[in-house]
Write a protein that holds these residues in place. Sequence first.
Motif, mmCIF file in Angstrom:
data_model
loop_
_atom_site.group_PDB
_atom_site.id
_atom_site.type_symbol
_atom_site.label_atom_id
_atom_site.label_comp_id
_atom_site.label_asym_id
_atom_site.label_seq_id
_atom_site.Cartn_x
_atom_site.Cartn_y
_atom_site.Cartn_z
ATOM 1 N N ALA A 140 -0.331 -9.485 -7.746
ATOM 2 C CA ALA A 140 0.996 -9.049 -8.187
ATOM 3 C C ALA A 140 1.756 -8.372 -7.047
ATOM 4 O O ALA A 140 2.948 -8.610 -6.837
ATOM 5 C CB ALA A 140 0.875 -8.104 -9.376
ATOM 6 N N VAL A 141 1.068 -7.525 -6.290
ATOM 7 C CA VAL A 141 1.696 -6.835 -5.160
ATOM 8 C C VAL A 141 2.136 -7.836 -4.098
ATOM 9 O O VAL A 141 3.246 -7.760 -3.561
ATOM 10 C CB VAL A 141 0.729 -5.790 -4.558
ATOM 11 N N LYS A 142 1.266 -8.786 -3.779
ATOM 12 C CA LYS A 142 1.584 -9.789 -2.769
ATOM 13 C C LYS A 142 2.830 -10.590 -3.148
ATOM 14 O O LYS A 142 3.749 -10.775 -2.334
ATOM 15 C CB LYS A 142 0.395 -10.733 -2.584
ATOM 16 N N LEU A 143 2.876 -11.062 -4.409
ATOM 17 C CA LEU A 143 4.025 -11.848 -4.853
ATOM 18 C C LEU A 143 5.296 -11.005 -4.917
ATOM 19 O O LEU A 143 6.382 -11.470 -4.535
ATOM 20 C CB LEU A 143 3.742 -12.459 -6.226
ATOM 21 N N ALA A 144 5.181 -9.770 -5.391
ATOM 22 C CA ALA A 144 6.357 -8.891 -5.475
ATOM 23 C C ALA A 144 6.943 -8.635 -4.085
ATOM 24 O O ALA A 144 8.165 -8.599 -3.904
ATOM 25 C CB ALA A 144 5.986 -7.573 -6.145
ATOM 26 N N ALA A 145 6.079 -8.492 -3.091
ATOM 27 C CA ALA A 145 6.555 -8.281 -1.716
ATOM 28 C C ALA A 145 7.273 -9.526 -1.193
ATOM 29 O O ALA A 145 8.311 -9.433 -0.530
ATOM 30 C CB ALA A 145 5.384 -7.917 -0.813
ATOM 31 N N GLU A 146 6.726 -10.692 -1.504
ATOM 32 C CA GLU A 146 7.353 -11.935 -1.056
ATOM 33 C C GLU A 146 8.694 -12.170 -1.742
ATOM 34 O O GLU A 146 9.652 -12.651 -1.129
ATOM 35 C CB GLU A 146 6.423 -13.117 -1.328
ATOM 36 N N ILE A 147 8.774 -11.826 -3.025
ATOM 37 C CA ILE A 147 9.993 -12.061 -3.795
ATOM 38 C C ILE A 147 11.113 -11.107 -3.383
ATOM 39 O O ILE A 147 12.264 -11.520 -3.230
ATOM 40 C CB ILE A 147 9.703 -11.916 -5.307
ATOM 41 N N THR A 148 10.789 -9.829 -3.187
ATOM 42 C CA THR A 148 11.834 -8.805 -2.980
ATOM 43 C C THR A 148 11.948 -8.307 -1.550
ATOM 44 O O THR A 148 12.893 -7.590 -1.226
ATOM 45 C CB THR A 148 11.561 -7.589 -3.887
ATOM 46 N N SER A 149 10.969 -8.637 -0.688
ATOM 47 C CA SER A 149 10.917 -8.134 0.695
ATOM 48 C C SER A 149 10.702 -6.628 0.761
ATOM 49 O O SER A 149 10.928 -6.000 1.802
ATOM 50 C CB SER A 149 12.206 -8.505 1.458
ATOM 51 N N ALA A 150 10.279 -6.031 -0.329
ATOM 52 C CA ALA A 150 9.946 -4.601 -0.320
ATOM 53 C C ALA A 150 8.634 -4.394 0.430
ATOM 54 O O ALA A 150 7.780 -5.287 0.460
ATOM 55 C CB ALA A 150 9.814 -4.087 -1.755
ATOM 56 N N PRO A 151 8.447 -3.210 1.061
ATOM 57 C CA PRO A 151 7.203 -2.935 1.797
ATOM 58 C C PRO A 151 5.982 -3.048 0.889
ATOM 59 O O PRO A 151 5.960 -2.478 -0.207
ATOM 60 C CB PRO A 151 7.396 -1.493 2.288
ATOM 61 N N ARG A 152 4.971 -3.782 1.368
ATOM 62 C CA ARG A 152 3.806 -4.028 0.530
ATOM 63 C C ARG A 152 3.043 -2.750 0.219
ATOM 64 O O ARG A 152 2.532 -2.570 -0.900
ATOM 65 C CB ARG A 152 2.879 -5.044 1.207
ATOM 66 N N ASN A 153 2.953 -1.819 1.184
ATOM 67 C CA ASN A 153 2.196 -0.582 0.927
ATOM 68 C C ASN A 153 2.860 0.259 -0.160
ATOM 69 O O ASN A 153 2.188 0.877 -0.987
ATOM 70 C CB ASN A 153 2.019 0.229 2.218
ATOM 71 N N GLU A 154 4.209 0.259 -0.173
ATOM 72 C CA GLU A 154 4.908 1.001 -1.222
ATOM 73 C C GLU A 154 4.679 0.357 -2.587
ATOM 74 O O GLU A 154 4.496 1.052 -3.595
ATOM 75 C CB GLU A 154 6.408 1.067 -0.917
ATOM 76 N N LEU A 155 4.711 -0.955 -2.611
ATOM 77 C CA LEU A 155 4.482 -1.654 -3.868
ATOM 78 C C LEU A 155 3.047 -1.436 -4.359
ATOM 79 O O LEU A 155 2.812 -1.311 -5.563
ATOM 80 C CB LEU A 155 4.738 -3.157 -3.695
ATOM 81 N N TYR A 156 2.102 -1.370 -3.415
ATOM 82 C CA TYR A 156 0.707 -1.151 -3.798
ATOM 83 C C TYR A 156 0.539 0.226 -4.454
ATOM 84 O O TYR A 156 -0.122 0.363 -5.487
ATOM 85 C CB TYR A 156 -0.197 -1.274 -2.576
ATOM 86 N N GLU A 157 1.173 1.229 -3.851
ATOM 87 C CA GLU A 157 1.101 2.572 -4.433
ATOM 88 C C GLU A 157 1.767 2.606 -5.808
ATOM 89 O O GLU A 157 1.266 3.240 -6.746
ATOM 90 C CB GLU A 157 1.777 3.584 -3.503
ATOM 91 N N ALA A 158 2.895 1.911 -5.920
ATOM 92 C CA ALA A 158 3.594 1.865 -7.210
ATOM 93 C C ALA A 158 2.748 1.161 -8.254
ATOM 94 O O ALA A 158 2.705 1.560 -9.426
ATOM 95 C CB ALA A 158 4.938 1.166 -7.045
ATOM 96 N N ALA A 159 2.039 0.098 -7.829
ATOM 97 C CA ALA A 159 1.188 -0.641 -8.751
ATOM 98 C C ALA A 159 0.041 0.232 -9.259
ATOM 99 O O ALA A 159 -0.301 0.203 -10.448
ATOM 100 C CB ALA A 159 0.650 -1.893 -8.071
#
Length: 279
Positions: free
Chosen positions: A254-273
């Motif tokens: 989910a984190v990997k795809l969200a980063a690809e879709i939105t270009s948001a930083p993956r580490n931030e998305l991982y923490e949010a997840a």
Amino acid sequence: MQHYPEAALYVVATPIGNLSDITLRALHVLQLVHAIACEDTRHTQTMLRQYGIDKPLLAVHEHNEEEAALLVIERLRRGERVAYVSDAGTPAVSDPGARLVAAVRAAGLAILPLPGASSVTTAMSVAGISGGAGFVFAGFLPSKALERDQAVLLLLADPRATVILEAPHRIEALARAMVPLGRRLVTVGRELTKQFEEIVTVAAEDLSAWLAAGSQRTRGEFALVLHPGEEAQTGNDGNRVLQLLLAELPLKTAVKLAAEITSAPRNELYEAALQLKKN
């Protein structure tokens, strides 16, 4: 005066519903050619009878296109003119024809396009979208649920208009997949140019309700225009997409795809997840 060379493949657009939408040039070429290659011989024969045209037909469809292309090339090398038509609209876009065109080009033979009806441009013309950002033609989205959902989520990050085609037996599933697009507008063209044509613009999240409001609304062929969205805001969009993906996928995926879709930083998305999972 248009020149119609021999030993050439003519890619001919035909009506998407209303037989009056054939062009004069298409009628001339269909009368001129030695043979007509087509997606479905029965469908094309019925169409040609309406115009008083009788020509040999060659079946060239998605299941035999590569082999059938060789037969077309053989005819062209004999100096014949051959037309190609799909069941409706412009060939070689979402319909068969692209592999035939590529094979003829590779053989060094001439290809001439005859423009005409297209559900893509027909739908765009009534969507009322101004500005010069252009649009994306997505065609038919994947039929499998997860892949289709992911394809729709990718549209969140693209501010351009997108044209999507869909068949009646999958339109309700597509409508459900489009709910995450929220209030983003969708112009729905159902049975374009046909007797029961219907065109409406609704919010993406309301498309399912619109379809359910009338039994006839899930019938026929669909061309949908997803209107342009605002530029992606990586923080908010990232979290929103992440929530949707976490409901269906493992955390890392989910984190990997969200980063690809939105270009948001993956580490931030991982923490949010992690926080979302915890909550």
